[in-house]
Design a protein around this motif. Structure first.
Motif, short mmCIF file in Angstrom:
data_model
loop_
_atom_site.label_atom_id
_atom_site.label_comp_id
_atom_site.label_asym_id
_atom_site.label_seq_id
_atom_site.Cartn_x
_atom_site.Cartn_y
_atom_site.Cartn_z
N ASP A 77 0.65 -1.17 0.04
CA ASP A 77 -0.06 0.01 0.13
C ASP A 77 0.86 1.30 -0.04
O ASP A 77 1.89 1.44 0.67
CB ASP A 77 -0.81 0.01 1.21
N PRO A 78 0.67 2.33 -0.77
CA PRO A 78 1.28 3.52 -0.84
C PRO A 78 1.57 4.23 0.61
O PRO A 78 2.51 4.67 0.91
CB PRO A 78 0.44 4.25 -1.84
N ALA A 79 0.58 4.04 1.30
CA ALA A 79 0.44 4.67 2.76
C ALA A 79 1.48 4.03 3.66
O ALA A 79 2.39 4.52 4.28
CB ALA A 79 -0.75 4.66 3.51
N THR A 80 1.78 2.59 3.54
CA THR A 80 2.70 1.85 4.19
C THR A 80 3.98 2.06 3.44
O THR A 80 5.09 2.10 4.50
CB THR A 80 2.53 0.48 3.95
N MET A 81 4.32 2.47 2.47
CA MET A 81 5.43 2.64 1.88
C MET A 81 6.03 4.19 2.50
O MET A 81 7.27 4.35 2.75
CB MET A 81 5.56 2.64 0.28
N ARG A 82 4.97 5.11 2.52
CA ARG A 82 5.47 6.36 2.97
C ARG A 82 5.75 6.29 4.53
O ARG A 82 6.62 6.90 4.99
CB ARG A 82 4.17 7.39 2.64
N THR A 83 5.12 5.32 5.16
CA THR A 83 5.51 5.29 6.53
C THR A 83 7.05 4.65 6.57
O THR A 83 7.53 5.12 7.77
CB THR A 83 4.27 4.30 7.21
N LEU A 84 7.30 3.62 5.90
CA LEU A 84 8.46 2.96 6.13
C LEU A 84 9.56 3.85 5.55
O LEU A 84 10.77 3.81 6.11
CB LEU A 84 8.43 1.67 5.34
N GLN A 85 9.36 4.60 4.73
CA GLN A 85 10.12 5.69 4.06
C GLN A 85 10.53 6.71 5.03
O GLN A 85 11.70 7.23 5.14
CB GLN A 85 9.77 6.21 2.73
#
Length: 649
Positions: A436-444
């Motif tokens: 999910d894009p939101a998960t990617m932003r959180t990890l990034q």
């Protein structure tokens, strides 16, 4: 009076020899004979007349050239095979008597057969060895992936063999990473295809070496495969690969074999567990004056390096000048300058620049050759990739490092943000699962990472450029990837480095126009002729039940109702009957033309088919109702009576 020839002393009977006769002549077992033939490259032959070759006997047999068997009589491996047979008898006797100390001593003195001389015989030049390196690397990759745990009741490859295969493959990949020799990558169902460009000599010739590496899945050892034959090939291929690697490492001034880092090996590191060390032989040993001694090989390598780098400026270093520089090796301080002649128009032109001095050559001995960035072989140099755990680290670490990139595999993706010194270095995240894009932003977090799928790395390597990887490109995690076309296929029009941008665009435009013309022709043909070939054939021969059934099946597959099909068939039959007068001669002419284009054998087969079709039509007539049969017989009787009356008159 001419000398009478005896049977079996000339011709095919003398040129060929059966396998049984070869075993008797060589005095070895069948298994040793097979192994010897594989190692020497001798295979069975097919004589023109087997009966003559077998001296009149028609019994089935395998034949070999008599000269090949005589050639094997002088093979040193025959003595090793006999020594091993003697060793096996002694070891079995010692084990049967319980003499363990004697058995241990025999095992330590076990005779070993070396295959170095076979490699020199079969591959006289280095270029020939490189040209035949495709199969060895593929077989090494196959055996390297075999399970190393013993499987009861099945043929098991020794663990030492699989470990040696993995070691040779790692050494080959390290060399490819060092020299940026990797050129193409293709992901297939069987595995990953690689291609490396390997230099084959001083003249600048290269050989493309392509091999297949299976995916990192659990392999099942089949029970019906004779691994003894495969292991025989593997013994030869391991020796050949070692020879080639020694040559390649020596040319790069590296120590072979590379040193193994025990700590990294224990941690499960891949190709990174080997360390490359610069070679320091007698050629670079310190002299009495405390200076280093430079060999001819170093000077020649420097000359080739400068010749490549100076090609863009117009300077040429030919073989004669190279020989002069090498022969005058003791004159370390002498300079070989270029003097402009009276025919030169501009002495300041780069082509008129002075030739390199011996001192300048020494300064470039450690150079890696022409810059690889200009050719696109170092495209990942500014980037650092993080490989997620679901990706194949063995595959992508090799590809990324071969094109100049850096690779990080630890820690896990969730813990990556907790290590800021590592997270700040990463530029790309290689992810092979949807996220999910939101998960990617959180990890990034605050870092700037580019999230891509593994295919992006392969496509960039084949195109020799960094492709767009943003949203909408298809390379983002969970996106629909673009087609992964084989770089060796002619359909991969985008991967043609020998064509410029304008030339490739023009070629694409021409191909588009050709496809449009073909589509227009197809539309015109469909508009002019709505009948399918099967329906047309059934309309021409409505009595042939086979053709009618075929047309009915095609109509059913196309979604046509049975009643509508009957109407189409009836209408086509009427049109064919109405135009039979005009079209019959043309059909006959087409049939004659078809027969002319056939060979004699196919013509006879075609006539037999026509005869069979006519017989089936006659049989179908006999199966008509009784009334129609009676009428037909009555009409025949009337015709016979009319002929009799005419004859009587």
């Amino acid at each position: 009076m001419a000398k009478i020839k005896k049977r079996g002393e000339s011709g095919a009977a003398k040129n060929y020899i059966t396998r049984t006769q070869a075993l008797k002549k060589l005095q070895i077992s069948l298994s040793d004979f097979r192994r010897l033939c594989i190692l020497k490259g001798i295979y069975p032959r097919e004589p023109t007349n087997k009966k003559k070759a077998n001296k009149g006997s028609s019994a089935p047999a395998s034949f070999y050239y008599s000269k090949d068997i005589l050639y094997l009589l002088h093979e040193p491996l025959l003595a090793k095979f006999r020594e091993h047979k003697t060793f096996a008898k002694k070891l079995a006797r010692a084990l049967g008597r319980g003499e363990w100390a004697l058995a241990k001593g025999l095992e330590e003195r076990k005779p070993l057969a070396r295959l170095d001389h076979l490699v020199k015989e079969r591959y006289p030049t280095f270029k020939q060895a490189l040209a035949d390196l495709n199969d060895p690397l593929s077989l090494l990759s196959l055996f390297e992936r075999l399970p190393r745990d013993p499987v009861p009741g099945k043929t098991q490859v020794p663990t030492e063999v699989t470990a040696e295969c993995g070691k040779l493959l790692a050494e080959w990949k390290i060399w490819a990473i060092r020299t940026h020799a990797l050129r193409k990558v293709f992901l297939s169902i069987k595995g990953v295809y690689y291609e490396c460009e390997v230099p084959a000599g001083r003249s600048g010739e290269t050989v493309n070496v392509r091999w297949l590496e299976p995916w990192e899945f659990k392999q099942t050892v089949p029970a019906d495969v004779d691994f003894r034959i495969l292991l025989t090939f593997l013994d030869l291929y391991r020796t050949l690969t070692s020879f080639v690697l020694f040559k390649l490492y020596t040319d790069e001034n590296l120590v072979y074999p590379p040193q193994l880092d025990v700590k990294l090996d224990a941690e499960g590191e891949g190709i990174g567990r080997f360390k490359l060390v610069e070679r320091a032989p007698d050629a670079q040993a310190a002299t009495a004056d405390g200076e280093k001694k430079i060999t001819k090989k170093d000077v020649k390598k420097s000359i080739r390096t400068i010749a490549h780098s100076a090609a863009a400026g117009g300077m040429q270093v030919d073989e004669e000048e190279e020989d002069v520089l090498v022969k005058d090796e003791p004159a370390a301080e002498e300079e070989f300058t270029y003097h402009p002649s009276k025919h030169d128009t501009d002495a300041s032109d780069p082509s008129n620049a002075p030739l390199p001095t011996y001192t300048s050559l020494l300064a470039n001995t450690a150079s890696d050759g022409p810059a690889t960035a200009e050719k696109g072989y170092n495209i990942f140099a500014p980037y650092t990739f993080y490989l997620s755990r679901e990706t194949s680290s063995r595959t992508w670490e090799f590809v990324i490092r071969a094109f100049g990139g850096k690779v990080i595999t630890t820690p896990s993706l969730n813990e990556l943000s907790t290590v800021p010194e590592i997270a700040s270095q990463i530029t790309h995240i290689l992810l092979d699962r949807p996220m999910d894009p939101a998960t990617m932003r959180t990890l990034q977090g605050t870092h700037k990472w580019t999230w891509v799928q593994p295919q992006w790395v392969a496509d960039c390597a084949n195109k020799r450029t960094v492709l767009p990887a943003g949203e909408g490109s298809g390379y983002e995690p969970g996106g629909t990837l673009p087609p992964h076309v084989s770089p060796w296929d002619e359909e991969g029009r985008d991967d043609r480095p020998w064509l410029g941008t304008e030339a490739s665009a023009a070629a694409a435009a021409i191909e588009g126009e050709a496809s449009e013309d073909e589509d227009a022709e197809m539309d015109t043909a469909e508009a002019g002729d709505e009948l399918t070939p099967a329906l047309r054939a059934a309309a021409e021969n409505p009595e042939d039940s086979t053709l009618v059934h075929q047309a009915e099946l095609e109509a059913e597959a196309a979604g046509v109702d049975h009643a509508a099909f009957k109407k189409q068939l009836a209408g086509a039959a009427k049109k064919g009957a109405a135009a039979s007068g005009s079209k019959a001669p043309a059909a006959g002419g087409d049939e004659d033309l078809r027969k002319i284009m056939m060979t004699g054998k196919k013509q006879r087969l075609y006539e037999k088919m026509q005869y069979s079709n006519n017989e089936r039509r006659q049989e179908s007539i006999l199966t008509l109702p009784v009334t129609s049969q009676t009428d037909k017989l009555a009409s025949k009787r009337q015709a016979i009576e009319k002929r009799k009356k005419k004859g009587g008159k």
